[in-house]
Design a protein around this motif. Sequence first.
Motif, PDB file in Angstrom:
ATOM      1  N   LEU A  92      10.419   3.268  -4.891  1.00  0.00           N
ATOM      2  CA  LEU A  92      10.039   1.915  -5.301  1.00  0.00           C
ATOM      3  C   LEU A  92       8.986   1.894  -6.411  1.00  0.00           C
ATOM      4  O   LEU A  92       8.529   0.816  -6.811  1.00  0.00           O
ATOM      5  N   ASN A  93       8.568   3.067  -6.881  1.00  0.00           N
ATOM      6  CA  ASN A  93       7.552   3.187  -7.928  1.00  0.00           C
ATOM      7  C   ASN A  93       6.241   2.481  -7.558  1.00  0.00           C
ATOM      8  O   ASN A  93       5.602   1.838  -8.391  1.00  0.00           O
ATOM      9  N   LEU A  94       5.839   2.619  -6.295  1.00  0.00           N
ATOM     10  CA  LEU A  94       4.570   2.026  -5.868  1.00  0.00           C
ATOM     11  C   LEU A  94       3.385   2.846  -6.358  1.00  0.00           C
ATOM     12  O   LEU A  94       2.355   2.286  -6.718  1.00  0.00           O
ATOM     13  N   LYS A  95       3.537   4.164  -6.343  1.00  0.00           N
ATOM     14  CA  LYS A  95       2.498   5.069  -6.814  1.00  0.00           C
ATOM     15  C   LYS A  95       3.173   6.265  -7.460  1.00  0.00           C
ATOM     16  O   LYS A  95       4.310   6.581  -7.169  1.00  0.00           O
ATOM     17  N   VAL A  96       2.434   6.941  -8.291  1.00  0.00           N
ATOM     18  CA  VAL A  96       2.918   8.193  -8.865  1.00  0.00           C
ATOM     19  C   VAL A  96       2.399   9.311  -7.972  1.00  0.00           C
ATOM     20  O   VAL A  96       1.195   9.485  -7.811  1.00  0.00           O
ATOM     21  N   VAL A  97       3.322  10.049  -7.362  1.00  0.00           N
ATOM     22  CA  VAL A  97       2.926  11.105  -6.435  1.00  0.00           C
ATOM     23  C   VAL A  97       2.520  12.343  -7.221  1.00  0.00           C
ATOM     24  O   VAL A  97       1.416  12.861  -7.059  1.00  0.00           O
ATOM     25  N   TRP A  98       3.425  12.828  -8.064  1.00  0.00           N
ATOM     26  CA  TRP A  98       3.129  13.952  -8.952  1.00  0.00           C
ATOM     27  C   TRP A  98       3.571  13.548 -10.356  1.00  0.00           C
ATOM     28  O   TRP A  98       4.761  13.457 -10.638  1.00  0.00           O
ATOM     29  N   PRO A  99       2.625  13.335 -11.249  1.00  0.00           N
ATOM     30  CA  PRO A  99       2.988  12.864 -12.586  1.00  0.00           C
ATOM     31  C   PRO A  99       3.825  13.871 -13.365  1.00  0.00           C
ATOM     32  O   PRO A  99       4.666  13.492 -14.167  1.00  0.00           O
ATOM     33  N   PHE A 154       1.999  -2.136   4.102  1.00  0.00           N
ATOM     34  CA  PHE A 154       0.619  -1.932   3.685  1.00  0.00           C
ATOM     35  C   PHE A 154       0.562  -1.443   2.244  1.00  0.00           C
ATOM     36  O   PHE A 154      -0.317  -1.851   1.478  1.00  0.00           O
ATOM     37  N   GLY A 155       1.477  -0.573   1.861  1.00  0.00           N
ATOM     38  CA  GLY A 155       1.513  -0.077   0.485  1.00  0.00           C
ATOM     39  C   GLY A 155       1.824  -1.182  -0.508  1.00  0.00           C
ATOM     40  O   GLY A 155       1.232  -1.243  -1.586  1.00  0.00           O
ATOM     41  N   LEU A 156       2.749  -2.061  -0.134  1.00  0.00           N
ATOM     42  CA  LEU A 156       3.081  -3.177  -1.022  1.00  0.00           C
ATOM     43  C   LEU A 156       1.925  -4.164  -1.139  1.00  0.00           C
ATOM     44  O   LEU A 156       1.650  -4.678  -2.221  1.00  0.00           O
ATOM     45  N   SER A 157       1.230  -4.424  -0.044  1.00  0.00           N
ATOM     46  CA  SER A 157       0.093  -5.352  -0.121  1.00  0.00           C
ATOM     47  C   SER A 157      -1.037  -4.739  -0.940  1.00  0.00           C
ATOM     48  O   SER A 157      -1.715  -5.442  -1.685  1.00  0.00           O
ATOM     49  N   GLY A 158      -1.251  -3.434  -0.822  1.00  0.00           N
ATOM     50  CA  GLY A 158      -2.266  -2.760  -1.627  1.00  0.00           C
ATOM     51  C   GLY A 158      -1.913  -2.762  -3.100  1.00  0.00           C
ATOM     52  O   GLY A 158      -2.778  -2.944  -3.964  1.00  0.00           O
ATOM     53  N   ALA A 159      -0.615  -2.580  -3.403  1.00  0.00           N
ATOM     54  CA  ALA A 159      -0.179  -2.589  -4.799  1.00  0.00           C
ATOM     55  C   ALA A 159      -0.314  -3.984  -5.405  1.00  0.00           C
ATOM     56  O   ALA A 159      -0.708  -4.127  -6.562  1.00  0.00           O
ATOM     57  N   SER A 160      -0.027  -5.025  -4.622  1.00  0.00           N
ATOM     58  CA  SER A 160      -0.153  -6.389  -5.160  1.00  0.00           C
ATOM     59  C   SER A 160      -1.621  -6.761  -5.367  1.00  0.00           C
ATOM     60  O   SER A 160      -1.957  -7.479  -6.300  1.00  0.00           O
ATOM     61  N   LYS A 161      -2.507  -6.258  -4.495  1.00  0.00           N
ATOM     62  CA  LYS A 161      -3.935  -6.519  -4.685  1.00  0.00           C
ATOM     63  C   LYS A 161      -4.453  -5.826  -5.932  1.00  0.00           C
ATOM     64  O   LYS A 161      -5.265  -6.379  -6.670  1.00  0.00           O
ATOM     65  N   TYR A 189       8.029   8.051   4.037  1.00  0.00           N
ATOM     66  CA  TYR A 189       7.146   7.128   3.328  1.00  0.00           C
ATOM     67  C   TYR A 189       6.958   7.560   1.878  1.00  0.00           C
ATOM     68  O   TYR A 189       7.009   6.730   0.966  1.00  0.00           O
ATOM     69  N   ILE A 190       6.746   8.838   1.646  1.00  0.00           N
ATOM     70  CA  ILE A 190       6.591   9.326   0.267  1.00  0.00           C
ATOM     71  C   ILE A 190       7.864   9.064  -0.519  1.00  0.00           C
ATOM     72  O   ILE A 190       7.807   8.641  -1.686  1.00  0.00           O
ATOM     73  N   ASN A 191       9.023   9.286   0.096  1.00  0.00           N
ATOM     74  CA  ASN A 191      10.284   8.994  -0.594  1.00  0.00           C
ATOM     75  C   ASN A 191      10.395   7.522  -0.970  1.00  0.00           C
ATOM     76  O   ASN A 191      10.809   7.179  -2.084  1.00  0.00           O
ATOM     77  N   VAL A 192      10.023   6.635  -0.046  1.00  0.00           N
ATOM     78  CA  VAL A 192      10.110   5.202  -0.327  1.00  0.00           C
ATOM     79  C   VAL A 192       9.120   4.815  -1.425  1.00  0.00           C
ATOM     80  O   VAL A 192       9.454   4.042  -2.329  1.00  0.00           O
ATOM     81  N   VAL A 193       7.908   5.366  -1.372  1.00  0.00           N
ATOM     82  CA  VAL A 193       6.891   5.069  -2.387  1.00  0.00           C
ATOM     83  C   VAL A 193       7.366   5.509  -3.765  1.00  0.00           C
ATOM     84  O   VAL A 193       7.243   4.771  -4.747  1.00  0.00           O
ATOM     85  N   VAL A 194       7.937   6.703  -3.840  1.00  0.00           N
ATOM     86  CA  VAL A 194       8.427   7.209  -5.127  1.00  0.00           C
ATOM     87  C   VAL A 194       9.623   6.398  -5.594  1.00  0.00           C
ATOM     88  O   VAL A 194       9.735   6.039  -6.771  1.00  0.00           O
TER      89      VAL A 194
END
Length: 166
Positions: free
Chosen positions: A36-43, A148-155, A29-34
């Motif tokens: 797809l640039n959904l969140k910044v894990v470690w800036p 869930f991550g994509l819906s949270g990012a769109s909100k 999940y962390i790999n997919v988030v990073v």
Amino acid sequence: MSKAVNAAYGIQNLVEVVSCFVSIVTYIYINVVVFLNLKVVWPEIPSSQVIIMFSMWTGLMVGRLLTTAYSSDMVVQETVRTQRLVQKLLLLPLPARSGCPDELQLFGEQIARSRLRYSAAGFFTLDLSLLRSFTATVTTYVVILVQFGLSGASKQQSGSAAECRC
């Protein structure tokens, strides 16, 4: 002996498989988030290094799961092989006075009656078929978490867009 081993290590095997499951789902999940640039894990760390790091951790967890399932499956296969060898030995002419045919007969019956299966505290069997269901379950969980991550990012984006208009 195998029943004693199964009873002694059943809970440990369950904890091992569950921890591998949670770790693999989290790392993927962390790999997919990073990715797809959904969140910044470690800036302060580039995203490629984060992906490589968590991919290596995922590989380690997959290796732990593979060794657990593979070793359990190999013990069961060796039991089947031993049963075939005992049956072949019973076909050989052995001296009756040695007691070997009787002992082999008893050993063969004991192996045939008690099928060896290793389990994780009785919840599921530890064999190579576990990997198939494990992969399907991990994929399902990762897809749900990404949704869930994509819906949270769109909100968040729609909320920040509404703030800018005011």
